[in-house]
Design a protein around this motif. Structure first.
Motif, PDB file in Angstrom:
ATOM      1  N   LYS A 103      25.489  78.139  69.580  1.00 16.33           N
ATOM      2  CA  LYS A 103      26.120  77.349  68.531  1.00 16.33           C
ATOM      3  C   LYS A 103      27.342  78.033  67.921  1.00 16.33           C
ATOM      4  O   LYS A 103      28.293  77.374  67.546  1.00 16.33           O
ATOM      5  CB  LYS A 103      25.088  77.020  67.448  1.00 16.33           C
ATOM      6  N   THR A 104      27.327  79.360  67.812  1.00 14.14           N
ATOM      7  CA  THR A 104      28.490  80.041  67.227  1.00 14.14           C
ATOM      8  C   THR A 104      29.727  79.831  68.088  1.00 14.14           C
ATOM      9  O   THR A 104      30.823  79.666  67.564  1.00 14.14           O
ATOM     10  CB  THR A 104      28.228  81.548  67.049  1.00 14.14           C
ATOM     11  N   ALA A 105      29.557  79.809  69.408  1.00 14.78           N
ATOM     12  CA  ALA A 105      30.690  79.546  70.292  1.00 14.78           C
ATOM     13  C   ALA A 105      31.161  78.110  70.108  1.00 14.78           C
ATOM     14  O   ALA A 105      32.355  77.832  70.166  1.00 14.78           O
ATOM     15  CB  ALA A 105      30.314  79.807  71.745  1.00 14.78           C
ATOM     16  N   GLY A 106      30.220  77.207  69.887  1.00 17.21           N
ATOM     17  CA  GLY A 106      30.582  75.811  69.675  1.00 17.21           C
ATOM     18  C   GLY A 106      31.403  75.626  68.418  1.00 17.21           C
ATOM     19  O   GLY A 106      32.404  74.915  68.414  1.00 17.21           O
ATOM     20  N   ALA A 107      31.002  76.280  67.348  1.00 13.50           N
ATOM     21  CA  ALA A 107      31.750  76.196  66.093  1.00 13.50           C
ATOM     22  C   ALA A 107      33.149  76.765  66.279  1.00 13.50           C
ATOM     23  O   ALA A 107      34.134  76.179  65.825  1.00 13.50           O
ATOM     24  CB  ALA A 107      31.003  76.933  64.983  1.00 13.50           C
ATOM     25  N   ALA A 108      33.251  77.901  66.948  1.00 13.73           N
ATOM     26  CA  ALA A 108      34.560  78.518  67.199  1.00 13.73           C
ATOM     27  C   ALA A 108      35.424  77.609  68.066  1.00 13.73           C
ATOM     28  O   ALA A 108      36.626  77.467  67.831  1.00 13.73           O
ATOM     29  CB  ALA A 108      34.386  79.884  67.851  1.00 13.73           C
ATOM     30  N   ALA A 109      34.823  76.990  69.078  1.00 10.18           N
ATOM     31  CA  ALA A 109      35.571  76.089  69.959  1.00 10.18           C
ATOM     32  C   ALA A 109      36.085  74.883  69.185  1.00 10.18           C
ATOM     33  O   ALA A 109      37.229  74.458  69.375  1.00 10.18           O
ATOM     34  CB  ALA A 109      34.700  75.643  71.132  1.00 10.18           C
ATOM     35  N   LEU A 110      35.257  74.322  68.315  1.00  8.57           N
ATOM     36  CA  LEU A 110      35.682  73.171  67.521  1.00  8.57           C
ATOM     37  C   LEU A 110      36.819  73.536  66.571  1.00  8.57           C
ATOM     38  O   LEU A 110      37.790  72.789  66.428  1.00  8.57           O
ATOM     39  CB  LEU A 110      34.504  72.590  66.740  1.00  8.57           C
ATOM     40  N   MET A 111      36.720  74.694  65.931  1.00  7.55           N
ATOM     41  CA  MET A 111      37.791  75.135  65.032  1.00  7.55           C
ATOM     42  C   MET A 111      39.082  75.374  65.803  1.00  7.55           C
ATOM     43  O   MET A 111      40.172  75.008  65.348  1.00  7.55           O
ATOM     44  CB  MET A 111      37.372  76.392  64.277  1.00  7.55           C
ATOM     45  N   THR A 112      38.954  75.968  66.992  1.00 10.20           N
ATOM     46  CA  THR A 112      40.124  76.232  67.830  1.00 10.20           C
ATOM     47  C   THR A 112      40.771  74.928  68.267  1.00 10.20           C
ATOM     48  O   THR A 112      41.992  74.778  68.227  1.00 10.20           O
ATOM     49  CB  THR A 112      39.724  77.069  69.056  1.00 10.20           C
ATOM     50  N   ALA A 113      39.948  73.973  68.679  1.00  7.04           N
ATOM     51  CA  ALA A 113      40.468  72.672  69.103  1.00  7.04           C
ATOM     52  C   ALA A 113      41.179  71.966  67.947  1.00  7.04           C
ATOM     53  O   ALA A 113      42.265  71.418  68.120  1.00  7.04           O
ATOM     54  CB  ALA A 113      39.346  71.810  69.645  1.00  7.04           C
ATOM     55  N   ALA A 114      40.577  71.996  66.772  1.00  9.19           N
ATOM     56  CA  ALA A 114      41.178  71.348  65.610  1.00  9.19           C
ATOM     57  C   ALA A 114      42.505  71.989  65.255  1.00  9.19           C
ATOM     58  O   ALA A 114      43.494  71.296  64.984  1.00  9.19           O
ATOM     59  CB  ALA A 114      40.221  71.408  64.410  1.00  9.19           C
ATOM     60  N   ALA A 160      36.169  82.155  77.542  1.00 11.37           N
ATOM     61  CA  ALA A 160      36.532  81.072  78.466  1.00 11.37           C
ATOM     62  C   ALA A 160      36.423  79.717  77.771  1.00 11.37           C
ATOM     63  O   ALA A 160      37.281  78.845  77.942  1.00 11.37           O
ATOM     64  CB  ALA A 160      35.654  81.111  79.708  1.00 11.37           C
ATOM     65  N   THR A 161      35.383  79.538  76.984  1.00 12.28           N
ATOM     66  CA  THR A 161      35.205  78.287  76.241  1.00 12.28           C
ATOM     67  C   THR A 161      36.360  78.077  75.268  1.00 12.28           C
ATOM     68  O   THR A 161      36.901  76.973  75.147  1.00 12.28           O
ATOM     69  CB  THR A 161      33.862  78.295  75.484  1.00 12.28           C
ATOM     70  N   LEU A 162      36.774  79.148  74.598  1.00  7.72           N
ATOM     71  CA  LEU A 162      37.885  79.046  73.649  1.00  7.72           C
ATOM     72  C   LEU A 162      39.199  78.757  74.357  1.00  7.72           C
ATOM     73  O   LEU A 162      40.030  77.996  73.844  1.00  7.72           O
ATOM     74  CB  LEU A 162      37.990  80.317  72.807  1.00  7.72           C
ATOM     75  N   LYS A 163      39.389  79.343  75.541  1.00  8.65           N
ATOM     76  CA  LYS A 163      40.606  79.049  76.311  1.00  8.65           C
ATOM     77  C   LYS A 163      40.667  77.559  76.641  1.00  8.65           C
ATOM     78  O   LYS A 163      41.719  76.932  76.534  1.00  8.65           O
ATOM     79  CB  LYS A 163      40.659  79.891  77.582  1.00  8.65           C
ATOM     80  N   ALA A 164      39.541  76.992  77.038  1.00  2.00           N
ATOM     81  CA  ALA A 164      39.496  75.557  77.331  1.00  2.00           C
ATOM     82  C   ALA A 164      39.756  74.739  76.070  1.00  2.00           C
ATOM     83  O   ALA A 164      40.451  73.723  76.115  1.00  2.00           O
ATOM     84  CB  ALA A 164      38.155  75.191  77.953  1.00  2.00           C
ATOM     85  N   ALA A 165      39.225  75.182  74.938  1.00  4.08           N
ATOM     86  CA  ALA A 165      39.409  74.456  73.680  1.00  4.08           C
ATOM     87  C   ALA A 165      40.866  74.479  73.243  1.00  4.08           C
ATOM     88  O   ALA A 165      41.384  73.470  72.738  1.00  4.08           O
ATOM     89  CB  ALA A 165      38.519  75.053  72.592  1.00  4.08           C
TER      90      ALA A 165
END
Length: 121
Positions: free
Chosen positions: A102-113, A78-83
């Protein structure tokens, strides 16, 4: 169609009905539409932060469907979908309050970028 009332609430951002369905209506939080979207995924995808919050605050620990639908993997998805869509407030809340690590945060940041959402990065 194949969407349940709860999934429609996720798409539409209907917080009150989401809460009622989870508390009183016996809704299956794990139920997905034919595209694989649950209420949580739909709400996160569209940045329906209040619905995401309602889902995660109304999970019944005595309900296996609720627990499965809000597992770490599903919250991360869900976090990645939002990102992917650049839903900044939803991503920030999921990372701070939604039980993401934190691993979800890193993945979300990479996805957003990768999707050119520099406001998230």
């Amino acid at each position: 169609g194949d969407r349940t009332a709860l999934v429609w609430c996720g798409w539409g951002g209907d917080v009150d009905t989401t809460c009622w369905l989870l508390r009183e209506g016996g809704a299956d939080l794990a139920k997905k539409d034919k595209l694989g979207n649950s209420c949580l995924f739909a709400a996160a995808w569209l940045g329906q932060l209040q619905v995401v919050q309602a889902i995660l605050h109304n999970v019944r620990e005595d309900n296996a469907q609720h627990m499965s639908a809000t597992s770490e993997n599903n919250k991360k998805a869900a976090t990645l979908k939002a990102a992917i869509r650049g839903e900044l407030e939803t991503v920030k809340w999921m990372l701070k309050e939604g039980g993401q690590h934190k691993t979800a945060g890193a993945a979300a940041l990479m996805t957003a970028a990768k999707n050119n959402h520099v406001g998230l990065v």
